[in-house]
Structure formats: C-alpha cells, structure tokens
Design a protein around this motif. Structure first.
Motif, PDB file in Angstrom:
ATOM      1  N   LEU A 144       6.445  44.543  22.644  1.00  0.00           N
ATOM      2  CA  LEU A 144       6.409  43.085  22.532  1.00  0.00           C
ATOM      3  C   LEU A 144       7.812  42.482  22.468  1.00  0.00           C
ATOM      4  O   LEU A 144       8.070  41.436  23.058  1.00  0.00           O
ATOM      5  CB  LEU A 144       5.599  42.678  21.307  1.00  0.00           C
ATOM      6  CG  LEU A 144       4.099  42.944  21.423  1.00  0.00           C
ATOM      7  CD1 LEU A 144       3.418  42.753  20.085  1.00  0.00           C
ATOM      8  CD2 LEU A 144       3.475  42.032  22.464  1.00  0.00           C
ATOM      9  N   ALA A 145       8.714  43.146  21.773  1.00  0.00           N
ATOM     10  CA  ALA A 145      10.092  42.650  21.696  1.00  0.00           C
ATOM     11  C   ALA A 145      10.762  42.719  23.065  1.00  0.00           C
ATOM     12  O   ALA A 145      11.481  41.793  23.457  1.00  0.00           O
ATOM     13  CB  ALA A 145      10.880  43.449  20.668  1.00  0.00           C
ATOM     14  N   ALA A 146      10.523  43.796  23.807  1.00  0.00           N
ATOM     15  CA  ALA A 146      11.122  43.948  25.144  1.00  0.00           C
ATOM     16  C   ALA A 146      10.617  42.865  26.090  1.00  0.00           C
ATOM     17  O   ALA A 146      11.363  42.385  26.953  1.00  0.00           O
ATOM     18  CB  ALA A 146      10.827  45.333  25.699  1.00  0.00           C
ATOM     19  N   LYS A 147       9.366  42.437  25.914  1.00  0.00           N
ATOM     20  CA  LYS A 147       8.801  41.386  26.763  1.00  0.00           C
ATOM     21  C   LYS A 147       9.486  40.047  26.575  1.00  0.00           C
ATOM     22  O   LYS A 147       9.351  39.160  27.408  1.00  0.00           O
ATOM     23  CB  LYS A 147       7.300  41.240  26.493  1.00  0.00           C
ATOM     24  CG  LYS A 147       6.470  42.351  27.083  1.00  0.00           C
ATOM     25  CD  LYS A 147       5.001  42.090  26.895  1.00  0.00           C
ATOM     26  CE  LYS A 147       4.564  41.031  27.867  1.00  0.00           C
ATOM     27  NZ  LYS A 147       3.116  40.932  28.015  1.00  0.00           N
ATOM     28  N   CYS A 148      10.237  39.890  25.507  1.00  0.00           N
ATOM     29  CA  CYS A 148      10.915  38.624  25.234  1.00  0.00           C
ATOM     30  C   CYS A 148      12.190  38.448  26.058  1.00  0.00           C
ATOM     31  O   CYS A 148      12.770  37.367  26.075  1.00  0.00           O
ATOM     32  CB  CYS A 148      11.256  38.524  23.748  1.00  0.00           C
ATOM     33  SG  CYS A 148       9.801  38.417  22.694  1.00  0.00           S
ATOM     34  N   PHE A 149      12.627  39.504  26.724  1.00  0.00           N
ATOM     35  CA  PHE A 149      13.869  39.430  27.492  1.00  0.00           C
ATOM     36  C   PHE A 149      13.595  39.250  28.976  1.00  0.00           C
ATOM     37  O   PHE A 149      12.729  39.897  29.543  1.00  0.00           O
ATOM     38  CB  PHE A 149      14.713  40.703  27.294  1.00  0.00           C
ATOM     39  CG  PHE A 149      15.441  40.741  25.992  1.00  0.00           C
ATOM     40  CD1 PHE A 149      16.636  40.049  25.818  1.00  0.00           C
ATOM     41  CD2 PHE A 149      14.931  41.454  24.926  1.00  0.00           C
ATOM     42  CE1 PHE A 149      17.297  40.071  24.610  1.00  0.00           C
ATOM     43  CE2 PHE A 149      15.587  41.484  23.709  1.00  0.00           C
ATOM     44  CZ  PHE A 149      16.775  40.783  23.552  1.00  0.00           C
ATOM     45  N   ALA A 150      14.368  38.377  29.593  1.00  0.00           N
ATOM     46  CA  ALA A 150      14.377  38.235  31.044  1.00  0.00           C
ATOM     47  C   ALA A 150      15.531  39.098  31.564  1.00  0.00           C
ATOM     48  O   ALA A 150      16.471  39.410  30.829  1.00  0.00           O
ATOM     49  CB  ALA A 150      14.587  36.786  31.428  1.00  0.00           C
ATOM     50  N   SER A 151      15.455  39.458  32.813  1.00  0.00           N
ATOM     51  CA  SER A 151      16.454  40.375  33.367  1.00  0.00           C
ATOM     52  C   SER A 151      17.881  39.840  33.250  1.00  0.00           C
ATOM     53  O   SER A 151      18.819  40.608  33.048  1.00  0.00           O
ATOM     54  CB  SER A 151      16.128  40.701  34.824  1.00  0.00           C
ATOM     55  OG  SER A 151      16.053  39.519  35.587  1.00  0.00           O
ATOM     56  N   HIS A 152      18.092  38.537  33.338  1.00  0.00           N
ATOM     57  CA  HIS A 152      19.448  37.983  33.250  1.00  0.00           C
ATOM     58  C   HIS A 152      20.016  38.003  31.818  1.00  0.00           C
ATOM     59  O   HIS A 152      21.195  37.750  31.613  1.00  0.00           O
ATOM     60  CB  HIS A 152      19.481  36.555  33.817  1.00  0.00           C
ATOM     61  CG  HIS A 152      18.778  35.550  32.962  1.00  0.00           C
ATOM     62  ND1 HIS A 152      17.423  35.346  33.035  1.00  0.00           N
ATOM     63  CD2 HIS A 152      19.242  34.699  32.017  1.00  0.00           C
ATOM     64  CE1 HIS A 152      17.077  34.413  32.165  1.00  0.00           C
ATOM     65  NE2 HIS A 152      18.163  33.998  31.534  1.00  0.00           N
ATOM     66  N   GLN A 153      19.185  38.317  30.819  1.00  0.00           N
ATOM     67  CA  GLN A 153      19.637  38.344  29.432  1.00  0.00           C
ATOM     68  C   GLN A 153      20.047  39.739  28.975  1.00  0.00           C
ATOM     69  O   GLN A 153      20.437  39.912  27.829  1.00  0.00           O
ATOM     70  CB  GLN A 153      18.516  37.846  28.521  1.00  0.00           C
ATOM     71  CG  GLN A 153      18.138  36.404  28.753  1.00  0.00           C
ATOM     72  CD  GLN A 153      16.900  36.027  27.979  1.00  0.00           C
ATOM     73  OE1 GLN A 153      15.915  36.750  27.973  1.00  0.00           O
ATOM     74  NE2 GLN A 153      16.957  34.873  27.309  1.00  0.00           N
TER      75      GLN A 153
END
Length: 187
Positions: A144-153
């Motif tokens: 769930l934490a990983a899902k919070c990141f977009a590739s540009h972040q």
C-alpha cells in the motif's frame, strides 16, 4: 458513539450549506473555523488509548472523504488538518510510525490519501514515513505504501526501499508487492 455521530452529522450539515459552486477562500476559512471543535475532539482521541486512536483515524478518514462528506467539507477539513498550527497530522504520523497493527497503518494511509486529493502535504514527512513502510517487514503495508508513489517521485532513497520490498514480496509470496516494486524500479 453519540459524540462520533454528532461530529459526522455536523460536518455533513456543512456540506448542505455550500452552493455547489467553487468554494471561495472566505467560505473555506469560515468552514475551517467551524471544524475546530470537532478536530480538537479527534485530537484528544488520537492521544488516547488504542481504541480511541483507531476511532479517531476513522473519523478523520470519513471527514476527509469527498464521497461521504462532499467536496467542500472534505476540502475544508483537509486544509485545516494540514495547517501549520494543527497537531493532528503529527499525531497521525506518530501513530503510523509507532504502530505494528496493520489496521492503524491502513486507516492512516486512507486518511493521507484523502487529504492528498485536496491539499499539498509536507512531502518530506510523508516521503520518510512511506519509505519506512515500504522497507518494513509487513508485505501488505509495504504494498500500500509503494502504491502511493508515482514513477517521477522515485529517487535513490525510494529505490532502496523498493528493492527491499521487491525482495520481501518474493520471499513472502506476495506477487502484488513483487510486481509493483519491480514495475516502479524499471520506470
């Protein structure tokens, strides 16, 4: 129960006062001041027992959910939560970092997701918390934490955490975590 119901009903009634048009800063300011009592009560809950903390997180999640409370209300509460004089967000981060109970972490992540829709959050605080959750030994929380990141972040700090999460997903047979981490690492 009655206190919780009163908080939610009070917040919901604020939605009915809105015109449905874009909220002006004056209206938002007035709505923010009206939520102070409710948010003060929730702050006391977040500083209380585990049961009170969880209920406080649920109330905040509901108050910031535009599908439950309307866009104007959810936006106003989110703005109030992220204001510089608010202790609430610090309490939420404290609960996330100190709790080993998935239900607390997941509820806090729902809250943060709701707030992020309306408000620019203190990115470094959130990033550090999310990175520590990605690098944790709890696959569902890491996912769930990983899902919070977009590739540009994704920077080197996030990359290291994602590599740990990818390994954890493989070891614990969590294909979603493995695939998500792998996908984010390749972008």
């Amino acid at each position: 129960y009655e206190d919780t119901r009163a908080i939610l009903n009070g917040a919901k009634d604020e939605h009915h006062l809105a015109t449905g048009k874009k909220t002006s800063s004056l209206v938002t300011s007035e709505m923010n001041s009206k939520f102070t009592n409710s948010l003060d009560f929730v702050l006391k809950m977040l500083k209380g027992s585990k049961d009170s903390q969880f209920l406080g997180l649920q109330i905040l999640s509901s108050m910031t959910d535009s599908s439950k409370m309307g866009t104007e209300t959810a936006s106003a509460v989110s703005l109030k939560l992220t204001s510089s004089d608010s202790e609430l967000l610090s309490e939420v981060f404290g609960i996330v970092t100190e709790s080993y109970e998935s239900s607390f972490v997941l509820q806090a992540m729902v809250l943060l997701s709701n707030i992020a829709i309306f408000q620019s959050l203190r990115t470094e605080d959130i990033k550090e918390t999310l990175v520590s959750l990605i690098a944790s030994d709890r696959p569902q929380v890491a996912y769930l934490a990983a899902k919070c990141f977009a590739s540009h972040q994704i920077d080197s700090l996030v990359t290291d955490a994602l590599k740990s999460a990818e390994k954890l997903g493989e070891e614990r047979h969590h294909p979603g975590l493995y695939a998500l981490s792998n996908n984010l690492l390749q972008k």
